[in-house]
Write a protein that holds these residues in place. Sequence first.
Motif, PDB file in Angstrom:
ATOM      1  N   ARG A 129      92.838  15.238  31.074  1.00 21.24           N
ATOM      2  CA  ARG A 129      93.060  15.639  32.462  1.00 21.24           C
ATOM      3  C   ARG A 129      94.185  14.813  33.071  1.00 21.24           C
ATOM      4  O   ARG A 129      94.066  13.603  33.254  1.00 21.24           O
ATOM      5  CB  ARG A 129      91.776  15.456  33.286  1.00 21.24           C
ATOM      6  N   ASP A 130      95.306  15.434  33.354  1.00 24.14           N
ATOM      7  CA  ASP A 130      96.457  14.748  33.943  1.00 24.14           C
ATOM      8  C   ASP A 130      97.302  15.781  34.676  1.00 24.14           C
ATOM      9  O   ASP A 130      98.226  16.362  34.114  1.00 24.14           O
ATOM     10  CB  ASP A 130      97.275  14.038  32.862  1.00 24.14           C
ATOM     11  N   LEU A 131      96.960  16.009  35.944  1.00 24.00           N
ATOM     12  CA  LEU A 131      97.646  17.032  36.736  1.00 24.00           C
ATOM     13  C   LEU A 131      99.126  16.716  36.906  1.00 24.00           C
ATOM     14  O   LEU A 131      99.971  17.606  36.815  1.00 24.00           O
ATOM     15  CB  LEU A 131      96.967  17.162  38.103  1.00 24.00           C
ATOM     16  N   GLY A 132      99.445  15.422  37.146  1.00 25.64           N
ATOM     17  CA  GLY A 132     100.839  15.044  37.375  1.00 25.64           C
ATOM     18  C   GLY A 132     101.726  15.358  36.184  1.00 25.64           C
ATOM     19  O   GLY A 132     102.802  15.957  36.335  1.00 25.64           O
ATOM     20  N   SER A 133     101.281  14.972  34.980  1.00 21.68           N
ATOM     21  CA  SER A 133     102.075  15.251  33.779  1.00 21.68           C
ATOM     22  C   SER A 133     102.169  16.748  33.518  1.00 21.68           C
ATOM     23  O   SER A 133     103.213  17.258  33.096  1.00 21.68           O
ATOM     24  CB  SER A 133     101.459  14.554  32.561  1.00 21.68           C
ATOM     25  N   GLY A 134     101.081  17.464  33.774  1.00 16.45           N
ATOM     26  CA  GLY A 134     101.101  18.904  33.600  1.00 16.45           C
ATOM     27  C   GLY A 134     102.133  19.568  34.504  1.00 16.45           C
ATOM     28  O   GLY A 134     102.836  20.490  34.081  1.00 16.45           O
ATOM     29  N   ARG A 135     102.241  19.099  35.733  1.00 17.09           N
ATOM     30  CA  ARG A 135     103.216  19.672  36.668  1.00 17.09           C
ATOM     31  C   ARG A 135     104.644  19.376  36.225  1.00 17.09           C
ATOM     32  O   ARG A 135     105.519  20.237  36.325  1.00 17.09           O
ATOM     33  CB  ARG A 135     102.961  19.116  38.067  1.00 17.09           C
ATOM     34  N   VAL A 136     104.887  18.141  35.731  1.00 17.11           N
ATOM     35  CA  VAL A 136     106.230  17.785  35.268  1.00 17.11           C
ATOM     36  C   VAL A 136     106.651  18.695  34.119  1.00 17.11           C
ATOM     37  O   VAL A 136     107.759  19.251  34.106  1.00 17.11           O
ATOM     38  CB  VAL A 136     106.281  16.305  34.833  1.00 17.11           C
ATOM     39  N   VAL A 137     105.771  18.872  33.130  1.00 19.59           N
ATOM     40  CA  VAL A 137     106.073  19.735  31.976  1.00 19.59           C
ATOM     41  C   VAL A 137     106.269  21.177  32.437  1.00 19.59           C
ATOM     42  O   VAL A 137     107.208  21.863  32.010  1.00 19.59           O
ATOM     43  CB  VAL A 137     104.937  19.649  30.927  1.00 19.59           C
ATOM     44  N   HIS A 138     105.387  21.632  33.317  1.00 17.34           N
ATOM     45  CA  HIS A 138     105.439  23.021  33.774  1.00 17.34           C
ATOM     46  C   HIS A 138     106.740  23.322  34.511  1.00 17.34           C
ATOM     47  O   HIS A 138     107.399  24.338  34.230  1.00 17.34           O
ATOM     48  CB  HIS A 138     104.248  23.303  34.681  1.00 17.34           C
ATOM     49  N   PHE A 139     107.140  22.461  35.418  1.00 21.41           N
ATOM     50  CA  PHE A 139     108.349  22.710  36.206  1.00 21.41           C
ATOM     51  C   PHE A 139     109.601  22.624  35.341  1.00 21.41           C
ATOM     52  O   PHE A 139     110.554  23.387  35.542  1.00 21.41           O
ATOM     53  CB  PHE A 139     108.440  21.735  37.370  1.00 21.41           C
ATOM     54  N   PHE A 140     109.619  21.714  34.363  1.00 22.29           N
ATOM     55  CA  PHE A 140     110.791  21.613  33.478  1.00 22.29           C
ATOM     56  C   PHE A 140     111.001  22.909  32.719  1.00 22.29           C
ATOM     57  O   PHE A 140     112.108  23.468  32.684  1.00 22.29           O
ATOM     58  CB  PHE A 140     110.626  20.443  32.498  1.00 22.29           C
ATOM     59  N   PHE A 141     109.943  23.408  32.092  1.00 24.30           N
ATOM     60  CA  PHE A 141     110.093  24.624  31.282  1.00 24.30           C
ATOM     61  C   PHE A 141     110.194  25.870  32.154  1.00 24.30           C
ATOM     62  O   PHE A 141     110.726  26.886  31.697  1.00 24.30           O
ATOM     63  CB  PHE A 141     108.948  24.725  30.281  1.00 24.30           C
ATOM     64  N   ALA A 142     109.713  25.795  33.385  1.00 26.38           N
ATOM     65  CA  ALA A 142     109.904  26.921  34.303  1.00 26.38           C
ATOM     66  C   ALA A 142     111.387  27.103  34.614  1.00 26.38           C
ATOM     67  O   ALA A 142     111.910  28.230  34.595  1.00 26.38           O
ATOM     68  CB  ALA A 142     109.114  26.689  35.589  1.00 26.38           C
ATOM     69  N   TRP A 143     112.083  26.000  34.876  1.00 22.84           N
ATOM     70  CA  TRP A 143     113.519  26.101  35.158  1.00 22.84           C
ATOM     71  C   TRP A 143     114.301  26.460  33.897  1.00 22.84           C
ATOM     72  O   TRP A 143     115.319  27.151  33.976  1.00 22.84           O
ATOM     73  CB  TRP A 143     114.036  24.814  35.777  1.00 22.84           C
ATOM     74  N   LEU A 144     113.826  25.995  32.735  1.00 26.58           N
ATOM     75  CA  LEU A 144     114.469  26.417  31.486  1.00 26.58           C
ATOM     76  C   LEU A 144     114.310  27.926  31.306  1.00 26.58           C
ATOM     77  O   LEU A 144     115.246  28.607  30.878  1.00 26.58           O
ATOM     78  CB  LEU A 144     113.847  25.677  30.302  1.00 26.58           C
ATOM     79  N   LEU A 145     113.152  28.453  31.663  1.00 22.31           N
ATOM     80  CA  LEU A 145     112.920  29.893  31.576  1.00 22.31           C
ATOM     81  C   LEU A 145     113.847  30.645  32.525  1.00 22.31           C
ATOM     82  O   LEU A 145     114.430  31.675  32.158  1.00 22.31           O
ATOM     83  CB  LEU A 145     111.461  30.210  31.910  1.00 22.31           C
ATOM     84  N   VAL A 146     113.998  30.147  33.740  1.00 22.34           N
ATOM     85  CA  VAL A 146     114.884  30.790  34.720  1.00 22.34           C
ATOM     86  C   VAL A 146     116.318  30.818  34.194  1.00 22.34           C
ATOM     87  O   VAL A 146     116.997  31.854  34.235  1.00 22.34           O
ATOM     88  CB  VAL A 146     114.820  30.051  36.070  1.00 22.34           C
ATOM     89  N   GLY A 147     116.793  29.674  33.693  1.00 22.79           N
ATOM     90  CA  GLY A 147     118.161  29.613  33.174  1.00 22.79           C
ATOM     91  C   GLY A 147     118.362  30.520  31.981  1.00 22.79           C
ATOM     92  O   GLY A 147     119.403  31.183  31.846  1.00 22.79           O
ATOM     93  N   THR A 148     117.355  30.586  31.098  1.00 21.16           N
ATOM     94  CA  THR A 148     117.455  31.434  29.906  1.00 21.16           C
ATOM     95  C   THR A 148     117.480  32.910  30.286  1.00 21.16           C
ATOM     96  O   THR A 148     118.249  33.694  29.715  1.00 21.16           O
ATOM     97  CB  THR A 148     116.273  31.157  28.965  1.00 21.16           C
ATOM     98  N   LEU A 149     116.650  33.291  31.249  1.00 24.98           N
ATOM     99  CA  LEU A 149     116.630  34.688  31.685  1.00 24.98           C
ATOM    100  C   LEU A 149     117.964  35.070  32.327  1.00 24.98           C
ATOM    101  O   LEU A 149     118.488  36.170  32.083  1.00 24.98           O
ATOM    102  CB  LEU A 149     115.491  34.925  32.672  1.00 24.98           C
ATOM    103  N   ALA A 150     118.537  34.160  33.119  1.00 21.11           N
ATOM    104  CA  ALA A 150     119.835  34.428  33.736  1.00 21.11           C
ATOM    105  C   ALA A 150     120.928  34.552  32.674  1.00 21.11           C
ATOM    106  O   ALA A 150     121.781  35.443  32.743  1.00 21.11           O
ATOM    107  CB  ALA A 150     120.183  33.316  34.730  1.00 21.11           C
ATOM    108  N   LEU A 151     120.897  33.656  31.675  1.00 19.33           N
ATOM    109  CA  LEU A 151     121.872  33.711  30.584  1.00 19.33           C
ATOM    110  C   LEU A 151     121.750  35.021  29.823  1.00 19.33           C
ATOM    111  O   LEU A 151     122.753  35.674  29.516  1.00 19.33           O
ATOM    112  CB  LEU A 151     121.649  32.527  29.636  1.00 19.33           C
TER     113      LEU A 151
END
Length: 289
Positions: A129-151
Amino acid sequence: MQRDRMARLGTMTLATTPRETSGGLVYRQRLATRVTHWLWAISLFFLLLSGLQIFMARPDLYIGQQSGFQFDNAVLSIDAVQNADGSLSGVTDLFGHRFDTTGWLGVVETASGPTPRAFPTWATIPSYRDLGSGRVVHFFFAWLLVGTLALWLVASLANGHLRRDLLPGRADFRDLPRDIRRHLRLRFEHRREYNTLQKLSYVAVLLVALPLMIATGLSMSPGFNAFAPWLLDVFGGRQTARTIHFLAMLFLVAFFVVHVLMVVLAGPFNELRSIVTGWYRTRPEASDA
């Protein structure tokens, strides 16, 4: 020797024409398609597991602007209850119907024994259980997903992949009943073009589900709410957006399962070669009226 080389090049050129349906290698997947495909696969894997870590902080889904005890708008709730003998049971309420989900949801087995926890340890990042680390990982790959979809969108518009290979036309819709019959019979066409069901599923994922995931994710961000408050109104409130976000995730998981199954049934070596190198071996298929 020069003449033989030119002949081989000519054969390769003919093999890569868009309407090639005879046997032979064709160049099916462009570099941009292959790169973005694997970036999506990596991003969605980490988004799913880190998203479940975040969801564990409040494993409930609601419809509307607000949630709480005074509201009767829950559609899903995962919880742990204590039995009369002191043992724990996992329960999941879905639209008012309660199910015992001990071992899978609500109460799972850990090194410490049965533990109140929405999801098993293998289904979350981090496993503890680590909400903070989960959010960091989630937001990083969320922006990677956004950039990949735009590309992918820019590249697909520039090279014609979107118009030529993905958007279904009238002929595709006329062919839909036949394509469904072939899939039900596990008879797959091996040609350069995507079949109708492939086109519809890829469009549903790339042009509907992924943008919907991104938009609902942004609507849950207080910072983005300050920039574009109208987005919350579009989705009917933060809680509704969160529920739609979760449902879109389930759709993508279902797509992944079916996608992998189709790859295995259609010939994994040929399909994987296509998405790794771009080259795909076609095979003539008998007509199926």
